[in-house]
Every structure is written in C-alpha cells, then in structure tokens.
Design an enzyme around this catalytic site. Structure first.
Site, PDB file in Angstrom:
ATOM      1  N   SER A   1       0.820  -1.208   0.000  1.00 48.33           N
ATOM      2  CA  SER A   1       0.000   0.000   0.000  1.00 48.33           C
ATOM      3  C   SER A   1       0.850   1.252   0.000  1.00 48.33           C
ATOM      4  CB  SER A   1      -0.917   0.025   1.220  1.00 48.33           C
ATOM      5  OG  SER A   1      -1.606   1.257   1.257  1.00 48.33           O
TER       6      SER A   1
ATOM      7  N   LYS B   1      -4.650  -6.337   3.969  1.00 45.24           N
ATOM      8  CA  LYS B   1      -4.585  -5.237   3.001  1.00 45.24           C
ATOM      9  C   LYS B   1      -6.009  -4.817   2.591  1.00 45.24           C
ATOM     10  CE  LYS B   1      -3.349  -2.277  -0.155  1.00 45.24           C
ATOM     11  NZ  LYS B   1      -3.767  -2.491  -1.479  1.00 45.24           N
TER      12      LYS B   1
ATOM     13  N   HIS C   1      -7.442  -2.861   5.359  1.00 42.97           N
ATOM     14  CA  HIS C   1      -6.797  -1.544   5.288  1.00 42.97           C
ATOM     15  C   HIS C   1      -7.559  -0.645   4.308  1.00 42.97           C
ATOM     16  CE1 HIS C   1      -4.364   1.181   2.836  1.00 42.97           C
ATOM     17  NE2 HIS C   1      -3.719   1.500   3.943  1.00 42.97           N
ATOM     18  N   ASN C   2      -7.814  -1.165   3.121  1.00 46.26           N
ATOM     19  CA  ASN C   2      -8.507  -0.348   2.112  1.00 46.26           C
ATOM     20  C   ASN C   2      -9.910   0.028   2.574  1.00 46.26           C
ATOM     21  OD1 ASN C   2      -6.228  -0.986   0.653  1.00 46.26           O
ATOM     22  ND2 ASN C   2      -7.341  -1.309  -1.246  1.00 46.26           N
TER      23      ASN C   2
ATOM     24  N   GLU D   1      -9.780   2.699   4.988  1.00 47.04           N
ATOM     25  CA  GLU D   1      -9.520   3.914   4.199  1.00 47.04           C
ATOM     26  C   GLU D   1     -10.851   4.492   3.669  1.00 47.04           C
ATOM     27  OE1 GLU D   1      -6.405   3.202   1.248  1.00 47.04           O
ATOM     28  OE2 GLU D   1      -7.659   4.236  -0.219  1.00 47.04           O
TER      29      GLU D   1
END
Ligand code: 2AM
Length: 482
Positions: A128, A183, A186-187, A190
């Site tokens: 990322s 991941k 994480h997105n 976000e």
C-alpha cells in the site's frame, strides 16, 4: 546467478518497486508480458542501475540466486494464475513465488495451497502507498507460507516505509491469505476514514457556510491534533488548490464517487463472518448513493427538508465536528479489528494485531499518529478483545461524546447526511447496551416462523417455542446465532 529477486510486471507500481529495491542494494531481474517494456525500462527509468532485463521466463529464472524469489506485480485475477503456471516448470523445491498485487484473499488461500503442493513456497502480500509509496517506501503486508518469510524479510523490510524510530512498516502477517486480507481491511478502513472527512466537509460547507479556504485552514489546524494523518493532510491541500481561473478546483469536481471493490469485498466478508463493520458499510453505500447523481438531482427538486444552515457558534461547532470525527474513527478501527479477529479465527491465522497497526503506521494511505496509539494498546494488552475497551480510547470517546452526539443530532435536525458519524454512534450505543430489543425480535421470529428463543431465566443454549396464537403447531424450525 546474480539477482536477489525477480519482478514480473512493469507497470508504474512494479517499476517503482524495482527502483526502490535497487536503491537498497538488491539486484533485481525484471520481466513483463509485453516484453518490449523490459528494454524500455532498462533504457529509461532504470538506466544506470543494476537492474537486469529478461526476455523470457526461463531467462528470468536463470538469473536468480537460490532459493529463487519471483515477485509478480500484475493485474489481479487470471494473470496471476497464468504466471504461476508459466513459472512452475522452471522453479524447484524451496523457491518462492510472491504476489504483490491486489488479489482477493480467497485466491491467495487457494494459490498458497496449490504452490505448496508443488513443493514451493508462496507469499501473497499487500503493498500500500500507491506509486509514490512503491518508490519511496510502501507499507508491505506479507502472508502465505510461513517458511518463506525468512527469505523475503530482508528485502521487504529494507524497501518498506519506516516509522520515526526506524521500525519498518512490514512484518509477517500470517498464513496463506492473511496478508491480502489485512490489506483488504486496510482499504476498507480507508473508505471509512475518507467518508468521515467528507461528512465533516459537508457540515462545514453546507451547514456552516464555509469557503474552501476557510476549510483549508481548519484541516491544517486539525492536522496538528490527534487527527494528524495523511488523509487530513491531503484534504487540507486539496481545499487550497486553485483551478486555472484561480477558483477552488474542489467546487468544480462532480460529486459521484468511484470504487474498485476492496470496500465491497470487506463488507461481503463481514456479512459472512457476522461482524458489524457498520461504518465501513455506510462508507461503501455512501459512494453508491453519490453515484446516483441524476436521480438525486431530480429528487432534490421534489423532496423537501429543513434549512441546512447551522446557526451555532462556528468555532465551537467545528470543535464538535472534530471530536465527532475522532470518536467515529475510533469506532471504525474497533470494528475493523473485530473483523480481523473473526477472520483470524475462521481462517486459522495467527494475526499480530499490534504489528498490523505498525504496518499501517507509515507508508500507506491510512497512515496516522492514531495508529501508533493502536499499536500501544495491543502492546500493553495483546489479548485486548475490543479497541473500545482500551483505557486510552475509552477516555477519548468519553471526552468527545457530547460533541459527537451534538453533531449527529444537529445534522439530523438540519437534514445534513452523516451516515458514517451516525452509524458509529449507533454502534457505540448498541455495543454498550446490555439489553437490546432483540427479545422482541426473537418473539416475532418465533411467532411467525417457530424459530424459538432463549429465556433470561434459563441457561443459555435451551430453546423455547410458544404457540402464540393457539393455532400454530408444535414443530420448530432451525435457527443460528449471527
Ligand atoms: P502488460 O504490460 O503486458 O500489459 C499491470 O497491468 C501489469 O499487469 C502490466 O505489467 C501488465 O502487462 C500485466 N498484465 C495485465 N494483464 C495481464 C495478463 N492477462 N497476463 C499477463 N500480464 C498481465
């Protein structure tokens, strides 16, 4: 046999990661499906570096030290499976195939099993930080075959972002698909962070009537508080950016959001695991609502609401919004961690929760000072069941609660949408409520479908059915607890 690692896929991310590895003293061999891009790269961006070009897979493999490390940064999906098939005949036991693309974690689970069945090792890693991150230091979240980690650790940690004390934003995440799962979360976080900032922006713009320059000042000030983060920082800069006519560019951008799918995947996973990531869910749906531009424009002419103007003291209300954003953000991360905990249990991963916060602390889009506090919370108590129960975050919410409630209530009265602020607050109030109305829900389910219920005066696990109308039968239907 001189290259430390091979990299397949010379789009900008791939090129930048290669140059980053080269800067750190590693010799990288490169290959690309469209082979001409190999020479283009060597003659341009990689000119003067130690990067070695290969024009076929056998040539690429022949350049590598053992155990061979081959990293792919290609389009997620079929391309990854195709390259695995092309590589396998040329590799041998102990060699390592790495997927650094945006693969769905379920594909990574399947591929790890498959590649391991051939005697090789597999790594699926989240990377990322975008193109800039790949060049200067991304957040790297590797999972896969644990035996591969000692062989990729040095390179990955060298090229990754570092926090202030030099600790790399890269650590082993867990088995098979764990890296890509983390991941993905994480997105999704976000998505939540961005939606929260957008709600604050709408309250300022439509409620308080602030100009982009005034909002720029506000975000600049916020970035010096607990909210210090990359996303607040770019918001500050976006609001100050002027178009060629010297007017704020932000006012000319169409209000319809796109998405590439990681938010959606995370919500699907949360539904399967029964974990309420309500704020992220609202963030994904907010993008969907924004995309209904024509319908919204038509509805705006017909569906009336109150005046949007907020007459409160601007300085005080701005502080309320800041507190609401912070409290909501704590709930969002608490929900994200709840999801990772459930996934770890379901997929049998040994997740290192503090390590995950550390990996997100620098390099990636959600990097922030806040993540340092999450890291501390898990360091103090590795068994922490819920972030909301950590003393630091508990206190933060306590302090911001009045403001948070005021913002959600004011927004409701003024007809300003705050789906993420409100979802976070509702979750907070549900989570701290020891008696929700689900007793009535169970009664309804039992009434119409004989789904049974448990009783407060009987041990858990005993199920009862009532013949509510005197007309129902005695049979009961199966049930499960979400
Ligand atoms: P290309 O340069 O030949 O298009 C990002 O798109 C990277 O993924 C590029 O290196 C691209 O190669 C590669 N890629 C995309 N689709 C692919 C496919 N179906 N097979 C192999 N590589 C692919």
């Amino acid at each position: 046999m001189q290259a430390d690692i091979a990299l397949i896929g010379l789009a900008v991310m791939g090129q930048n990661l290669v140059l980053n590895m080269n800067d750190h003293g590693f010799t990288v061999a490169v290959f690309n499906r469209t082979v001409s891009k190999v020479d283009d790269f060597l003659n341009n961006e990689a000119k003067g570096t130690k990067v070695l070009g290969a024009h076929s897979i056998p040539e690429l493999v022949s350049l590598l030290k053992r155990p061979r490390r081959v990293m792919m940064l290609v389009k997620a999906g079929a391309a990854v499976d195709e390259f695995i098939e092309l590589l396998l005949p040329h590799l041998e036991a102990g060699d390592i195939i790495i997927d650094g693309g945006n693969s769905l974690f379920e594909d990574t689970i399947r591929r790890t099993k498959y590649v391991e069945s051939k005697g090789l090792l597999y790594v699926g890693t989240g990377v990322s930080g975008g193109e800039e991150g790949a060049r200067r230091g991304p957040s790297i979240m590797p999972g896969g075959s644990p035996a591969a980690w000692p062989h990729v650790k040095e390179i990955f940690q060298a090229v990754s972002a570092k926090v202030e004390d030099g600790t790399p934003c890269c650590d082993w995440v867990g088995e098979n698909g764990a890296g890509h799962y983390v991941k993905m979360v994480h997105n999704a976080i976000e998505y939540g962070d961005m939606q929260l900032i957008c709600e604050a922006y709408q309250l300022m713009r439509d409620g308080l009537g602030m100009t982009p320059d005034e909002m720029h000042e506000t975000f600049a000030a916020w970035n010096k508080t607990e909210l210090d983060s990359y996303l607040i920082e770019i918001t500050r800069d976006i609001l100050a950016y002027k178009d060629t006519d010297n007017l704020p560019l932000i006012d000319k951008i169409l209000d319809t959001a796109g998405q590439k799918g990681t938010g959606k995947w995370t919500v699907i996973s949360s539904q399967e695991l029964g974990i309420p990531i309500t704020l992220i869910g609202e963030a994904v749906y907010a993008r969907c609502v924004s995309a209904m531009k024509e319908e919204r424009v038509a509805a705006a002419k017909k569906l009336k609401g109150p005046s949007k103007k907020i007459s409160a003291d601007r300085v005080k209300f701005l502080e309320d919004i800041r507190q609401a954003l912070y409290a909501s953000k704590i709930v969002s991360y608490a929900q994200g961690y709840m999801l990772m905990r459930a996934a770890a249990q379901h997929y049998v991963w040994n997740l290192n929760y503090g390590g995950i916060a550390l990996m997100w602390r620098g390099g990636c889009i959600i990097r922030s000072v806040f993540l340092g506090k999450i890291k501390e919370a898990f360091e103090k108590n590795p068994a922490l069941a819920n972030l909301l129960l950590d003393p630091f975050f508990k206190q933060a919410i306590k302090e911001g609660q009045r403001s948070w409630r005021n913002v959600v209530a004011t927004a409701a009265k003024k007809g300003l949408p705050v789906p993420a602020f409100a979802a976070a607050l509702s979750f907070y109030d549900s989570f701290r409520n020891d008696r929700l109305p689900a007793n009535l829900l169970q009664a309804q389910r039992d009434y119409f479908g004989a789904h049974t219920y448990e009783r407060i005066d009987q041990p858990r696990g005993q199920f009862f059915h009532t013949n509510w109308t005197g007309r129902g039968g005695k049979t009961v239907s199966g049930t499960y607890l979400a």
